[in-house]
Scaffold this motif. Sequence first.
Motif, PDB file in Angstrom:
ATOM      1  N   ASP A  66       0.916  -1.208   0.184  1.00 29.31           N
ATOM      2  CA  ASP A  66       0.194  -0.112   0.079  1.00 29.31           C
ATOM      3  C   ASP A  66       0.872   0.985  -0.047  1.00 29.31           C
ATOM      4  OD1 ASP A  66       1.013  -0.223   2.512  1.00 29.31           O
ATOM      5  OD2 ASP A  66      -0.910  -0.235   3.502  1.00 29.31           O
ATOM      6  N   SER A  67       0.378   2.537   0.019  1.00 31.54           N
ATOM      7  CA  SER A  67       1.060   3.621   0.038  1.00 31.54           C
ATOM      8  C   SER A  67       2.169   3.744   1.243  1.00 31.54           C
ATOM      9  CB  SER A  67       0.039   4.939  -0.116  1.00 31.54           C
ATOM     10  OG  SER A  67      -0.628   4.824   1.286  1.00 31.54           O
ATOM     11  N   TYR A  68       1.418   3.186   2.343  1.00 30.66           N
ATOM     12  CA  TYR A  68       2.229   3.261   3.424  1.00 30.66           C
ATOM     13  C   TYR A  68       3.898   2.377   3.315  1.00 30.66           C
ATOM     14  CZ  TYR A  68       3.686   2.548   8.343  1.00 30.66           C
ATOM     15  OH  TYR A  68       4.122   2.289   9.497  1.00 30.66           O
ATOM     16  N   ALA A  69       3.609   1.317   2.869  1.00 33.05           N
ATOM     17  CA  ALA A  69       4.631   0.279   2.277  1.00 33.05           C
ATOM     18  C   ALA A  69       5.517   0.903   1.340  1.00 33.05           C
ATOM     19  CB  ALA A  69       3.853  -1.073   2.055  1.00 33.05           C
ATOM     20  N   MET A  70       4.901   1.566   0.509  1.00 31.29           N
ATOM     21  CA  MET A  70       5.831   2.141  -0.532  1.00 31.29           C
ATOM     22  C   MET A  70       6.567   3.368  -0.143  1.00 31.29           C
ATOM     23  SD  MET A  70       4.575   4.350  -3.929  1.00 31.29           S
ATOM     24  CE  MET A  70       4.225   3.396  -5.445  1.00 31.29           C
ATOM     25  N   PHE A  71       6.164   3.990   1.074  1.00 32.99           N
ATOM     26  CA  PHE A  71       6.833   5.126   1.522  1.00 32.99           C
ATOM     27  C   PHE A  71       7.980   4.528   2.250  1.00 32.99           C
ATOM     28  CE2 PHE A  71       8.110   8.230   4.569  1.00 32.99           C
ATOM     29  CZ  PHE A  71       7.601   9.315   4.043  1.00 32.99           C
ATOM     30  N   ALA A  72       7.708   3.535   3.115  1.00 32.56           N
ATOM     31  CA  ALA A  72       8.863   2.927   3.859  1.00 32.56           C
ATOM     32  C   ALA A  72       9.957   2.394   2.994  1.00 32.56           C
ATOM     33  CB  ALA A  72       8.132   2.005   4.670  1.00 32.56           C
ATOM     34  N   LYS A  73       9.409   1.498   1.877  1.00 28.80           N
ATOM     35  CA  LYS A  73      10.303   1.017   1.088  1.00 28.80           C
ATOM     36  C   LYS A  73      11.259   1.987   0.494  1.00 28.80           C
ATOM     37  CE  LYS A  73       7.447  -2.940  -0.170  1.00 28.80           C
ATOM     38  NZ  LYS A  73       6.791  -3.635  -1.002  1.00 28.80           N
ATOM     39  N   LEU A  74      10.971   3.004   0.002  1.00 23.15           N
ATOM     40  CA  LEU A  74      11.505   3.976  -0.835  1.00 23.15           C
ATOM     41  C   LEU A  74      12.644   4.519   0.291  1.00 23.15           C
ATOM     42  CD1 LEU A  74       9.103   6.071  -2.969  1.00 23.15           C
ATOM     43  CD2 LEU A  74      10.843   4.248  -3.757  1.00 23.15           C
ATOM     44  N   LEU A  75      12.198   4.931   1.281  1.00 25.96           N
ATOM     45  CA  LEU A  75      13.244   5.111   2.471  1.00 25.96           C
ATOM     46  C   LEU A  75      14.351   4.236   2.809  1.00 25.96           C
ATOM     47  CD1 LEU A  75      13.723   7.638   3.930  1.00 25.96           C
ATOM     48  CD2 LEU A  75      12.399   7.054   5.869  1.00 25.96           C
ATOM     49  N   VAL A  76      13.907   2.905   2.900  1.00 24.19           N
ATOM     50  CA  VAL A  76      14.782   1.889   3.316  1.00 24.19           C
ATOM     51  C   VAL A  76      15.856   1.665   2.092  1.00 24.19           C
ATOM     52  CG1 VAL A  76      15.052  -0.591   3.287  1.00 24.19           C
ATOM     53  CG2 VAL A  76      13.223   0.469   4.936  1.00 24.19           C
ATOM     54  N   LEU A  77      15.156   1.727   0.924  1.00 21.48           N
ATOM     55  CA  LEU A  77      16.237   1.727  -0.209  1.00 21.48           C
ATOM     56  C   LEU A  77      17.295   2.861  -0.250  1.00 21.48           C
ATOM     57  CD1 LEU A  77      13.514   0.386  -2.778  1.00 21.48           C
ATOM     58  CD2 LEU A  77      15.628  -0.841  -1.967  1.00 21.48           C
ATOM     59  N   ALA A  78      16.927   4.172  -0.150  1.00 23.79           N
ATOM     60  CA  ALA A  78      17.693   5.225  -0.036  1.00 23.79           C
ATOM     61  C   ALA A  78      18.716   5.017   1.170  1.00 23.79           C
ATOM     62  CB  ALA A  78      16.739   6.449   0.277  1.00 23.79           C
ATOM     63  N   ALA A  79      18.258   4.652   2.264  1.00 18.16           N
ATOM     64  CA  ALA A  79      19.291   4.301   3.505  1.00 18.16           C
ATOM     65  C   ALA A  79      20.147   3.184   2.879  1.00 18.16           C
ATOM     66  CB  ALA A  79      18.476   4.017   4.781  1.00 18.16           C
ATOM     67  N   ALA A  80      19.655   2.331   2.246  1.00 21.11           N
ATOM     68  CA  ALA A  80      20.647   1.306   2.059  1.00 21.11           C
ATOM     69  C   ALA A  80      21.719   1.438   0.864  1.00 21.11           C
ATOM     70  CB  ALA A  80      19.778   0.064   1.534  1.00 21.11           C
ATOM     71  N   VAL A  81      21.074   2.293  -0.028  1.00 24.51           N
ATOM     72  CA  VAL A  81      22.148   2.957  -1.254  1.00 24.51           C
ATOM     73  C   VAL A  81      23.185   3.707  -0.431  1.00 24.51           C
ATOM     74  CG1 VAL A  81      22.261   4.656  -2.750  1.00 24.51           C
ATOM     75  CG2 VAL A  81      20.405   2.838  -3.142  1.00 24.51           C
ATOM     76  N   LEU A  82      22.851   4.467   0.422  1.00 25.16           N
ATOM     77  CA  LEU A  82      23.874   5.199   1.157  1.00 25.16           C
ATOM     78  C   LEU A  82      24.939   4.365   1.996  1.00 25.16           C
ATOM     79  CD1 LEU A  82      21.690   8.317   2.581  1.00 25.16           C
ATOM     80  CD2 LEU A  82      23.176   8.396   0.657  1.00 25.16           C
ATOM     81  N   GLY A  83      24.215   3.448   2.680  1.00 27.83           N
ATOM     82  CA  GLY A  83      25.177   2.456   3.672  1.00 27.83           C
ATOM     83  C   GLY A  83      25.959   1.828   2.583  1.00 27.83           C
ATOM     84  N   VAL A  84      25.521   1.423   1.452  1.00 31.12           N
ATOM     85  CA  VAL A  84      26.567   0.507   0.338  1.00 31.12           C
ATOM     86  C   VAL A  84      27.726   1.530   0.119  1.00 31.12           C
ATOM     87  CG1 VAL A  84      26.901  -0.832  -1.623  1.00 31.12           C
ATOM     88  CG2 VAL A  84      24.955  -1.110  -0.323  1.00 31.12           C
ATOM     89  N   ILE A  85      27.293   2.856  -0.272  1.00 31.17           N
ATOM     90  CA  ILE A  85      28.343   3.755  -0.792  1.00 31.17           C
ATOM     91  C   ILE A  85      29.400   4.138   0.422  1.00 31.17           C
ATOM     92  CG2 ILE A  85      28.628   6.041  -1.541  1.00 31.17           C
ATOM     93  CD1 ILE A  85      26.060   5.917  -2.988  1.00 31.17           C
ATOM     94  N   VAL A  86      28.740   4.287   1.668  1.00 33.22           N
ATOM     95  CA  VAL A  86      29.902   4.782   2.534  1.00 33.22           C
ATOM     96  C   VAL A  86      30.713   3.538   2.943  1.00 33.22           C
ATOM     97  CG1 VAL A  86      28.519   6.686   3.419  1.00 33.22           C
ATOM     98  CG2 VAL A  86      28.447   4.297   4.559  1.00 33.22           C
ATOM     99  N   SER A  87      30.488   2.247   2.796  1.00 36.17           N
ATOM    100  CA  SER A  87      31.227   1.111   3.029  1.00 36.17           C
ATOM    101  C   SER A  87      32.383   0.706   2.100  1.00 36.17           C
ATOM    102  CB  SER A  87      30.102  -0.076   3.073  1.00 36.17           C
ATOM    103  OG  SER A  87      29.929  -0.554   1.952  1.00 36.17           O
ATOM    104  N   ILE A  88      32.122   1.267   0.787  1.00 35.50           N
ATOM    105  CA  ILE A  88      33.004   1.035  -0.171  1.00 35.50           C
ATOM    106  C   ILE A  88      34.625   1.352   0.270  1.00 35.50           C
ATOM    107  CG2 ILE A  88      33.905   1.325  -2.505  1.00 35.50           C
ATOM    108  CD1 ILE A  88      30.857   1.678  -3.322  1.00 35.50           C
TER     109      ILE A  88
END
Lengths: 474, 232
Positions: A66-88
Amino acid sequence: MNWTVAIPEIALACLGMAILMFGVLSKARNTFHICSLMTVGALVLTAALVLSSNGGLGYNGLFLADSYAMFAKLLVLAAAVLGVIVSIDYNEHNDLRRFEFPVLMLYATVGMMIMVSASNLMSLYMGLELQSLSIYVLAAFARDDLRSSEAGLKYFVLGALASGLLLYGISLIYGFSGSMAFDQLALVLSDSSHASPGLIVGIVFVVAGLAFKISAVPFHMWTPDVYEGAPTPVTAFMATAPKVAAVALFVRVMISPFGHLLAQWQQLIVLIAMASMVLGAFAAIGQSNIKRLMAYSSIGHMGYILVGLAAGTQQGVRGVLIYLVTYVFTNAGMFACIIAMRRRGRAVERIADLGGLWRSDPGMAAALTIFLFSMAGLPPFSGFIGKYFVFGAAMQSGLVTLAVVGVLASAVSAYYYIRIIKVMYFDAPEPAFDVRPASLSIVAGAGALFTLIFFLFPAPVVAAAEAAAKGLFG
Amino acid sequence: MIATAAFYVFAAILIASAAMVVSARNPVHAVLFLILAFFNAAALFLLLGAEFLAMILVIVYVGAVAVLFLFVVMMLDINFAEMREGFQRYLPVGAAIGVVLLVELAAVLTGWKFAPGIATTRAAPMSALTNTAQLGRLIYTDYIFLFQVSGLVLLVAMIGAIVLTLRDRRPSATISRRQNIAVQIARTSADTMVMMDVPTRGPTMAHIKPLVTEPGEELADPIDTHAHHGGH
């Protein structure tokens, strides 16, 4: 069967397997680097799929997009992208350049996406386990480092205990209500005479298990040790993406199936929120290690977020979501700066190491200042806006004491945030840090920019959070 | 009639062996009693017509879990008597928690009402399908999502085990004990031994001496011993 609702998750899991196979078979020397970039690509692609996916209930009621899950998923994915980038860069310098690292982050993200889309206690548990198991391994990833192994083991043992509590609660709920599906539970509990004591005990156990996952008091004991021991990029990841997912899940479980029992669980959440805010404010004062300080800071932030949940209203949930957005970007930037604290190739993590940073590296000092002011909740930084929305919702619901405690705790916590700023600007200069890689500068810069100018145009985020909260209550 | 008798026999053995698991002094015996308990629980499942669960219990718990327990208990050589030393000290707390749980259990059981007709659902309903087929149908249709996520959880567990333990990736690792057959076969006596002529007073002998000696390790000089022996 409406299987297409989970296309983003399926795609991400399959891409993860492809990256894993590439990593195993590749003969290239910089496999870690390539796999990390591929993981970033996979996460971005998944975000695009999330945006374009059609919502709905699928898999026999186990999965809800639903729209709630979509909001949370986009935020999770953004956080994960940042996490991978800082780990390199960190992993390159600390002999952790193994391609499994981004793959585990990717599977943790799949788990988080399943968590936020769970519409059944079983899928909730499976998503939580997928996420937790990946992060246990990541915490112990520096296996030759005693502290990292200790962090992994500690997190694993306590996490298994929390999972046990959660499962016990789920079994009680199932036994006393006859269903594990959220919509069925909501239907049963709309008649408050069905809320038997056994069911309430089950809910308490579920709250305990979830409070552990978001490290809220009194289930916070693991946090400082694990944050300190785990490799710093893992700490950065743990402090952002899983927190978003666990909070989103917590809010959904409380509001969607148990929303009719608000009067029963509200006191519990108020208590947890107060204890977390107060402990986060006072326990961080004595810390000299910046990673431990961030652990206590995140405990405090979870308290503020739970204030919004305690309100139990649509405004409260909207506040929680806005707070999560500001929290993720501020924390990701903050941790990018912490990872950049390196002298002659060795990571340093004492607060005293930041002494006189203003003179040796004004850019980093300015970014840190923005993050710290934001975490302290000073206007006009983004942290203030998040706090404004959660406390406002609490006031509207009549939880005046809670809001007052929150504001006081926030004032106390400002002391230790501003102490770091004082160290950076007025203490005797320490030797300069090593040259920052571009990846950390980009994440820190983006985080600082977001934190600084969020107050100018919060409207899109507020509107999206509003829509998401409406979707949850709808 | 026979089924009832069998139920009581298996249930009695199950409870007795479960009690022995926690009270046996020898940990190996405790694990063996645990295996007995698993077998009896499997028999109870069989009586209920849940043959798939019975077989899974035997294969997974007896075949894998209990045998692993047994290995761990035998290999770690834990002194259980020492571990029990705190028992007296913590007894009051433990007993208090136990009493609370017992009271709760009693409260639940006394307030328990059975729905009418629940007794018929106690055992597996008779159907043309075996319950293996029934479970398969459920897992691959209604619960396919959870089944696949379980697969991902196991994949992550596998990656984790490899990441945290496998060591032969690094060229410098000396911990790895993997056998390299080619290197073993290619090894010749010239790599490891040197034949030396050693001048002695007696008949000339070829003495075999290891090429590499540990520093600080003193080789007994063969000449001396020979001379010594000759002296007697």
